[in-house]
Design a protein around this motif. Structure first.
Motif, short mmCIF file in Angstrom:
data_model
loop_
_atom_site.label_atom_id
_atom_site.label_comp_id
_atom_site.label_asym_id
_atom_site.label_seq_id
_atom_site.Cartn_x
_atom_site.Cartn_y
_atom_site.Cartn_z
N PRO A 1 9.08 6.18 2.61
CA PRO A 1 8.36 8.08 2.41
C PRO A 1 7.45 7.06 2.51
O PRO A 1 6.86 6.95 0.97
CB PRO A 1 8.26 8.80 1.62
CG PRO A 1 9.55 7.99 -0.21
CD PRO A 1 10.08 6.98 0.50
N LEU A 2 6.16 7.36 3.09
CA LEU A 2 4.89 6.79 2.58
C LEU A 2 3.86 7.36 1.94
O LEU A 2 4.24 8.73 1.63
CB LEU A 2 4.07 7.31 4.04
CG LEU A 2 4.19 6.26 5.10
CD1 LEU A 2 3.31 6.82 6.46
CD2 LEU A 2 4.64 4.60 4.99
N GLY A 3 3.48 6.72 1.06
CA GLY A 3 3.10 7.22 -0.12
C GLY A 3 3.83 7.89 -1.61
O GLY A 3 3.11 7.43 -2.25
N PHE A 4 5.06 6.64 -1.33
CA PHE A 4 5.81 6.33 -2.61
C PHE A 4 5.82 4.84 -2.31
O PHE A 4 6.09 4.23 -2.04
CB PHE A 4 6.62 6.82 -2.49
CG PHE A 4 6.69 9.10 -2.58
CD1 PHE A 4 7.02 9.60 -3.44
CD2 PHE A 4 6.44 9.34 -1.30
CE1 PHE A 4 6.58 10.08 -4.15
CE2 PHE A 4 6.07 10.71 -1.26
CZ PHE A 4 5.86 11.15 -2.66
N ASN A 5 6.35 4.61 -4.00
CA ASN A 5 6.37 3.73 -4.50
C ASN A 5 7.95 2.93 -4.26
O ASN A 5 8.07 1.77 -3.43
CB ASN A 5 5.90 2.24 -5.47
CG ASN A 5 4.17 2.26 -5.57
OD1 ASN A 5 3.88 2.38 -4.61
ND2 ASN A 5 3.72 2.93 -6.83
#
Length: 767
Positions: free
Chosen positions: A430-434
């Motif tokens: 998911p974009l925004g998560f490492n």
């Protein structure tokens, strides 16, 4: 939720089964099981010893499973896709939360055969947030800076109330310190503010002030030391600052957290290419260049492009929040469309609503989950389908909106390897998560057959059986190794490998083995194929740097497009919407290719409606118009058969008449011709009234003729008289002229008088 997942799984199974039943094996001339399974996902190989007939190519062993079974094959090699989970921890909250499952998988794929697996995501409660506040310190932001100085503690409290764990940092920017962006006068560089009574710091590009910290007082203390600065032109160096804030991970202090970058400004931004105005030609290198907390390459590297910014923010899992003034809202809204997981908020005049903007933007970004993958080779495609409303279609990135904290979202991820290749690894998350899923893809391009190692009687004991076909020992050739090199028929067999009596056997791309071509590998490690090895699947037309645009397979030098695509490079979605006009496609006068009309004859795009050089067949249509409209004329008896290309209407009045033709009586018919869909078909509107010429007036003609003859005779007489008079007049004038030019004095000596006078000399006359 479980029921939904089960139903979706059943649907995928049914769809997959239906799709499998519709698969085709589009093969060339293949010689081995390995060649066959490389040919396409629908191809399988028959390993039965006596499956091929005498002289038959081994190609017949390669076909669909259904076709092979129909031909009586018992042993079928049809390798299937496989998934192996290397790491599969359950979703958990806590100090070390797990937000995606699985975490590491290996896929072993048949080239061209898609494989779908499920990826689950659930945002952990209390997941930490890092917020870096990047502020425009140009002079117009003077009032805003005063409010930001008191922002830290309040903002941290709001974020901790939401997540329980938050940190905040600060950086600032203005612009490059070169003309025409900044006044380069030494005094102006040291004090660029127009108001001498305002505390002002020297001009600068970007400076990092405070690394991420959970101490709100530290934020307040460091920001309080900041002063306003200034520059010349309205756009700022925002993109320079964003790039450094993204790539300087250690300096900023980004952690394993939700990363927010707040960009507060009241103006637009310079982008790649603007640096040329200051003779800066070196492009941005996307690396951290902080020296003493300041961007050291500000006056050496050009501004980054929007594409560079979007790519780097996605790579570093940073979600930007643009807090801008009302007049800049539309500009940054357009910018936000190019950057996934970004938001825009409108600042008040003095930025006193910035905390509200950040909190609202954070909630909006947190409720939207975008599942995406990093860069993959052209030969691998990745598609997503989510269990959210509107997420049922396969797309390049999976999107779920209005997702609550701790709500699990399931994505179906479909991976396809288009050709054989070495192991490839990429990441999905998911974009925004490492947190990311590690995916390692390998391909199944070799058959695993349980064959005996010794020479086999099926191969005349001159070779071994490999997946049902014979692999002959050195010196032997043929379907069952029945041919031995050096025999008299060798030249005859070799001639069978030459196409059209060519000199090269198998076109130089294979070996002639007992009268049949066994093809070599191409440079791309695939197989030449065809009866004479004339085909390969590596030299098809490309589009967007992809063979067949990624929407088809290369078959013998030509693109075989997937459903929904067309064109020589499969680069066009199959649609005729842009070709339609008035309910027809290209007016029936052309073909719709790549959603554009390719017109025939001399008709012109866009819709092949008009032909400027075409002439209406008015005169040629006269006989048909006469028989269809008035039931007369030379075609009267064969009218319906000869005039099918015309639809005739008789009308009382015509607004305009662009055609005229004579009927058999010599009368004029007036009509209009409107071309119908297709070629040479017209709708004809014929004026009901026919124009016939009036008969001749005999009396007028005779009377007029006699009068004309008399008049002509009179004119002739007058003309002769005038000519004679002119001639006499001319002679008289010449005579008069000659008399005036006489040179004799007295009378003419040649003239003799008719009377002679004689005088008597004796007589003197005296008396």
């Amino acid at each position: 939720m479980l029921l939904s997942i089960c139903l979706r799984g059943l649907l995928l199974l049914l769809v997959g089964k239906h799709a499998y039943s519709q698969e085709q094996c589009l093969k060339g001339s293949v010689n081995t099981c390995d060649d066959c399974i490389k040919s396409g996902p629908g191809c399988a190989w028959c390993t039965d010893l006596n499956f091929t007939k005498t002289g038959e190519q081994e190609t017949v062993r390669c076909n669909t499973v259904i076709e092979l079974k129909d031909k009586g094959c018992k042993g079928i090699k049809d390798p299937m896709n496989k998934l192996k989970k290397i790491e599969d921890k359950p979703l958990t909250d806590g100090v070390k939360p797990v937000q995606i499952q699985p975490q590491n998988i290996e896929l072993n794929l048949r080239p061209g055969k898609p494989y779908t697996f499920q990826l689950e995501f659930k945002q952990a409660e209390g997941y930490p947030v890092d917020l870096y506040y990047l502020m425009d310190l140009s002079y117009s932001m003077k009032d805003d800076l005063e409010n930001v100085k008191n922002l830290g503690i309040v903002l941290l409290e709001e974020l901790k109330r939401i997540t329980g764990n938050a940190r905040i940092g600060f950086g600032s920017f203005v612009d490059k310190t070169l003309l025409p962006f900044t006044d380069t006068n030494e005094a102006k560089l040291q004090r660029p503010c127009p108001d001498k009574n305002v505390a002002c710091q020297p001009a600068f590009g970007f400076q990092h002030v405070l690394s991420l910290t959970s101490d709100g007082n530290k934020f307040k203390e460091m920001v309080a030391k900041q002063d306003i600065s200034g520059n010349l032109d309205p756009p700022e160096g925002s993109l320079d600052a964003i790039m450094q804030a993204a790539v300087c991970v250690d300096e900023i202090g980004w952690g394993n957290s939700t990363r927010l970058l707040v960009v507060a400004t009241d103006d637009g931004f310079h982008m790649a290419g603007d640096g040329k105005l200051a003779a800066i030609l070196e492009p941005n290198q996307e690396t951290c260049q902080l020296v003493n907390q300041k961007y050291s390459k500000s006056n050496i590297w050009d501004y980054p492009s929007v594409g560079q910014i979007a790519r780097k923010l996605e790579e570093k899992n940073i979600q930007p929040i643009f807090a801008v003034t009302k007049n800049m809202e539309s500009v940054y809204t357009e910018l936000s469309k190019l950057i996934p997981k970004s938001a825009v908020g409108v600042l008040s005049a003095d930025s006193n609503n910035v905390v509200k903007i950040i909190v609202e933007a954070y909630n909006k970004l947190s409720s939207k989950v975008i599942m995406a993958h990093d860069s993959v080779p052209n030969s691998i495609s990745v598609k997503f389908r989510s269990n959210c409303v509107g997420g049922e279609k396969l797309t390049d990135s999976g999107i779920c909106e209005n997702v609550n904290i701790k709500q699990k979202v399931v994505f179906d991820v479909t991976v396809t390897a288009e050709k054989c290749m070495e192991n490839q690894t990429f990441f999905i998350g998911p974009l925004g998560f490492n947190e990311k899923l590690r995916v390692t893809v390998s391909t199944q391009c070799k058959c695993e057959c349980d064959d005996p190692r010794e020479d086999h009687p099926h191969c005349k004991n001159n070779g071994k059986v490999v997946c049902g076909s014979c692999k002959c020992n050195t010196g032997f050739l043929g379907q069952n190794c029945e041919c031995e090199l050096g025999k008299k028929n060798e030249e005859t067999l070799r001639a069978q490998c030459r196409k059209d009596n060519a000199t090269l056997e198998c076109e130089g791309k294979g070996e002639c083995v007992c009268g049949r071509c066994q093809c070599h590998l191409t440079q791309g490690n695939s197989q030449y194929y065809g009866e004479f090895c004339q085909c390969d699947d590596e030299h098809c037309e490309q589009s967007n740097s992809k063979q067949c645009a990624g929407h088809g397979r290369c078959r013998c030098g030509k693109c075989d497009c997937f459903d929904g695509y067309e064109g020589t490079a499969c680069d066009c979605p199959k649609s005729d919407e842009a070709c339609k006009k008035d309910g027809t496609v290209c007016y029936g006068r052309g073909k719709c290719v790549c959603n554009e009309c390719q017109c025939q004859r001399s008709y012109r795009p866009l819709f092949c409606k008009e032909c400027p050089t075409c002439q209406r067949p008015c005169e040629q249509s006269g006989s048909c118009v006469e028989c269809l409209a008035f039931g007369s004329g030379p075609l009267e008896k064969n009218c319906s058969a000869s005039c099918t290309h015309l639809t005739v209407n008789v009308v009382d009045k015509l607004l305009k008449s662009d055609c005229r033709a004579k009927d058999k009586e010599g009368c004029w018919m007036s009509f209009t011709m409107t071309e119908q869909e297709g070629f040479d078909k017209y709708t004809v509107n014929v004026l009901k009234t026919i124009e016939c010429p009036e008969g001749p007036n005999i009396a007028a003609i005779v009377g007029g003729s006699l009068a004309g003859v008399a008049l002509i005779g009179l004119l002739i007489l007058l003309t002769v008289k005038a000519c004679l008079y002119a001639s006499d007049l001319k002679e008289w004038r010449r005579f008069e002229k000659d008399r005036k030019q006489e040179r004799f004095a007295g009378s003419n000596p040649l003239f003799k008088d008719a009377t002679t006078t004689v005088q008597n000399p004796v007589f003197s006359g005296d008396s």
